[in-house]
Enzyme design. Structure first.
Site, short mmCIF file in Angstrom:
data_model
loop_
_atom_site.label_atom_id
_atom_site.label_comp_id
_atom_site.label_asym_id
_atom_site.label_seq_id
_atom_site.Cartn_x
_atom_site.Cartn_y
_atom_site.Cartn_z
N TRP A 249 7.64 82.13 35.49
CA TRP A 249 8.15 83.08 34.36
C TRP A 249 7.00 83.32 33.34
O TRP A 249 6.55 84.23 33.03
CB TRP A 249 9.25 82.28 33.90
CG TRP A 249 10.13 83.28 32.72
CD1 TRP A 249 11.41 83.71 33.13
CD2 TRP A 249 9.90 83.67 31.42
NE1 TRP A 249 11.83 84.62 32.16
CE2 TRP A 249 10.73 84.60 31.15
CE3 TRP A 249 8.82 83.56 30.67
CZ2 TRP A 249 10.92 85.21 29.90
CZ3 TRP A 249 8.72 84.16 29.29
CH2 TRP A 249 9.79 84.96 29.15
N ASP B 136 5.42 76.48 40.07
CA ASP B 136 6.48 77.30 40.27
C ASP B 136 5.78 78.26 41.47
O ASP B 136 5.16 79.09 41.14
CB ASP B 136 7.08 78.05 39.22
CG ASP B 136 8.12 79.09 39.40
OD1 ASP B 136 8.62 79.25 40.81
OD2 ASP B 136 8.65 79.58 38.51
N CYS C 184 15.04 85.57 37.51
CA CYS C 184 14.72 84.36 36.82
C CYS C 184 16.22 83.84 37.15
O CYS C 184 17.35 84.58 37.03
CB CYS C 184 14.88 84.63 35.37
SG CYS C 184 15.22 83.26 34.25
N GLY C 185 16.47 82.45 37.18
CA GLY C 185 17.67 81.90 37.41
C GLY C 185 18.68 81.80 36.42
O GLY C 185 19.94 81.66 36.73
N HIS C 186 18.23 82.55 35.32
CA HIS C 186 19.15 82.85 34.14
C HIS C 186 19.31 84.06 33.88
O HIS C 186 19.92 84.59 32.78
CB HIS C 186 18.86 82.14 32.94
CG HIS C 186 18.58 80.44 33.01
ND1 HIS C 186 17.52 79.85 33.14
CD2 HIS C 186 19.53 79.52 33.38
CE1 HIS C 186 17.84 78.44 33.42
NE2 HIS C 186 19.00 78.45 33.48
N ARG D 85 14.85 74.11 45.44
CA ARG D 85 15.69 74.70 44.46
C ARG D 85 16.60 75.56 44.99
O ARG D 85 16.45 76.25 46.01
CB ARG D 85 14.81 75.36 43.39
CG ARG D 85 15.67 75.84 42.30
CD ARG D 85 14.99 76.53 41.45
NE ARG D 85 15.36 77.77 40.70
CZ ARG D 85 14.69 78.35 39.81
NH1 ARG D 85 13.87 77.81 38.99
NH2 ARG D 85 15.18 79.63 39.23
N LEU E 2 15.62 71.59 31.79
CA LEU E 2 16.03 71.81 30.64
C LEU E 2 15.81 73.05 29.83
O LEU E 2 14.82 73.12 29.12
CB LEU E 2 15.32 70.46 29.87
CG LEU E 2 15.52 69.13 30.65
CD1 LEU E 2 14.53 68.13 30.00
CD2 LEU E 2 17.16 68.72 30.30
N SER E 3 16.47 74.05 30.45
CA SER E 3 15.93 75.36 30.02
C SER E 3 16.17 75.95 28.79
O SER E 3 17.05 75.47 27.94
CB SER E 3 16.48 76.33 30.95
OG SER E 3 16.05 77.73 30.69
N PRO E 4 14.96 76.67 28.15
CA PRO E 4 15.06 77.17 26.80
C PRO E 4 15.91 78.46 26.72
O PRO E 4 16.22 78.74 25.70
CB PRO E 4 13.70 77.58 26.56
CG PRO E 4 12.81 76.97 27.38
CD PRO E 4 13.63 76.89 28.66
#
Length: 572
Positions: free
Chosen positions: A132, A198, A236-238, A273, A457-459
């Site tokens: 990212w 990554d 992105c995973g989010h 993952r 521990l994602s922002p």
């Protein structure tokens, strides 16, 4: 000419020490057949013994040592990669912390400056490089920055790893020189923290995944993570809209990575993952392990959405009309998994019998899954030979993707499938949830008790909005470690801290000038002991000065020295 390997995988043989003459055949312009065969068999035996070491005690390979030797070439195992040295250290760190239920926690760095500061923290033992961050800040060969869609050149992250790894080595060399000159070990910094990077979804098919793994090993990454998203459908995973690949496809990526590193003779670590916890789309239904999570409609004679779409596009319908038609189609055609469809259409007693038969078949088969055909057969057995309505093709997207019901169940099933081929398992979540992590850990460790887990521990999480008090926030990492989440990382910590600190400086500097710079930067550097305060020394000026003196044999040491009277850092 054909060769055979006399060593079977897993077979322990007597101690042997291969002579250096057999470690490669590159010195022979035209080696004899016997010399080649001796080389091949010696290499295969060496690989078999290597695989039996503690490093690979939990790793499954669907290929043989001879398969590796055939693709190594004449240099054999003579080539040594720095990343493999770092990987051995990384493995030991993870092993020790996992056994003691302690975390290996770190912050994502975006450049050599942040790496050098991270290195000064004794309790942070690894460095992390985010795809990212590379996509949004570290431009690749195209000089484009963009969100995390995995659409940058596949060498972008490896190149950033190389930049940081070379900086690590530079600072390590500088430090050794300083020690030899001063004999002061009190300030020794561990600059060579292993790098975990990554690798996104592998950026392509099998050969691309292998090339990417090779790049990472060549450029300094001790470990990488690969996610089960689709190349070309990566998010992105989010973010929403992510497309995952069949379970078997991702296993092939893990196998390809391991084979590449075996060919290179390295011990780098691969993290598997899964983004299936939050996924809604699946690229293909080819793997029966995914069937129970694919969604379909139970409306009879339903017209597929793709047919509606083709007609709308043929009529040159505006995008607003197409969007509205799509929303209406999915509203009118509710989606169900096969199990949910059976519950809707069978009687309560029939459905109960169906579930009992399902569980019985799972226990007998020991596979952990049933295919759609097997599920349909079970329904017919409890429904008087009749099928239920279930159409998983009608809801498919324009690209042909299947609708997928993501959640913990597919995430656990996929992680269990990936476990034999990976060094660690990463569950990507949409929120920081200790209870969810505990549930995942139990399911995995019931089958693979030595599986090491990873947590982001994602922002992207609004940590203040999830009910944590200060004590819970401070203990969260250590609480996770007790559940086997040995590796934990704030993936974009470097990005956010960079933006926050520079924004604070820039906002004041525009009106307060050097007062702002001194108060926001130099005073803070002095108070915190930041070594970049004296940036010339930090960059290695004295190290290069020493190199020049060696080359010049002491000549011009006064005139060319970087530490002469013009050296301004003496002001500090």
């Amino acid at each position: 000419m054909s060769f055979r390997c006399s060593v079977k995988f897993g077979e322990r043989r007597g101690s042997f020490l291969m002579s250096r003459g057999l470690s490669n055949i590159s010195r022979f312009p035209k080696p004899k057949d016997a010399e080649i065969e001796n080389f091949v068999n010696a290499q295969a035996e060496s690989i078999a013994k290597w695989w039996e070491s503690d490093r690979f005690k939990n790793i499954k390979r669907p290929y043989t040592p001879l398969d590796v030797v055939k693709h190594r070439g004449s240099l054999g195992d003579d080539v040594v990669y720095g990343s493999s040295i770092q990987a051995k250290r990384l493995f030991q760190v993870l092993e020790n912390k996992f056994k003691n239920k302690l975390p290996v926690h770190t912050l994502g760095v975006i450049d050599p400056v942040q790496m050098s500061q991270l290195a000064r923290c004794d309790d942070i033992e690894v460095a992390y490089v985010s795809g990212w961050a590379c996509s949004s800040t570290m431009v690749g060969s195209t000089n484009e920055v963009s969100p995390d869609f995995g659409d940058y050149p596949y060498d972008t992250v490896p190149n950033q790893v190389e930049r940081i790894f070379k900086a690590q080595q530079m600072h390590d060399k500088k430090q050794l020189l300083q020690f030899l000159e001063s004999k002061d070990t009190n300030k020794r910094v561990d600059y060579l923290k292993p790098i975990i990077a990554d690798a996104d979804m592998g950026h392509g098919g099998t050969t691309t995944v292998m090339k990417l793994a090779k790049l990472f090993a060549e450029k300094g990454a001790a470990g990488i993570h690969l996610e089960d998203q689709l190349h070309g459908g990566k998010r992105c995973g989010h973010l929403g809209g992510a497309v995952i690949v069949p379970t078997s496809t991702h296993i092939s990526r893990l196998v390809a990575t391991r084979l590449q590193w075996d060919i290179m003779g390295t011990e780098n670590l691969v993290i598997a993952r899964t983004d299936s916890c939050n996924a809604k789309l699946l690229s293909s239904n080819v793997d029966p392990r995914d069937h129970e999570h694919i969604q379909g409609t139970i409306n009879k004679n339903v017209k597929p959405w793709s047919d509606f779409l083709s007609e709308l596009e043929f009529d040159n319908a505006p995008s607003t009309k197409i969007s509205m038609a799509e929303a209406n189609w999915y509203k009118e055609n509710k989606l169900y998994t096969f199990e949910e469809a059976a519950k809707e259409q069978l009687s309560e007693s029939q459905f109960q019998t169906f579930k009992e038969q399902w569980n019985k078949n799972l226990k007998l088969g020991k596979r952990g899954y049933l295919s759609i055909d097997e599920l349909k057969s079970l329904v017919r057995s409890v429904n008087g030979g009749s099928d239920i309505v279930f159409n998983w093709d009608a809801p498919r997207t324009k690209e042909g993707f299947y609708m997928f019901k993501g959640g913990m169940k597919p995430a656990i099933q996929r992680s269990l499938a990936f476990a034999p081929y990976a060094d660690l398992l990463w569950l990507e979540t949409k929120s920081p949830d200790l209870k969810q992590a505990q549930a995942f850990s139990k399911e995995i460790h019931d089958v693979y008790p030595e599986a090491k887990l990873v947590y982001n521990l994602s922002p992207s999480f609004n940590w203040s909005a999830h009910g944590f008090d200060d004590e819970q926030l401070q203990s969260f990492i250590w609480d996770l470690a007790k559940e086997g989440f040995v590796l934990q990382l704030v993936s974009l910590a470097g990005l956010h801290s960079d933006a926050s600190s520079f924004w604070k400086l820039a906002k004041r500097y525009q009106t307060e000038g050097m007062k702002a710079y001194v108060e926001e930067v130099q005073k803070v550097e002095k108070e915190n002991g930041c070594d970049v305060l004296t940036h010339q020394q930090w960059s290695g000026a004295e190290y290069v000065d020493s190199i020049m003196q060696v080359v010049q044999n002491g000549s011009s040491s006064q005139t060319l020295s970087t530490t002469g009277e013009s050296f301004t850092e003496t002001q500090f």
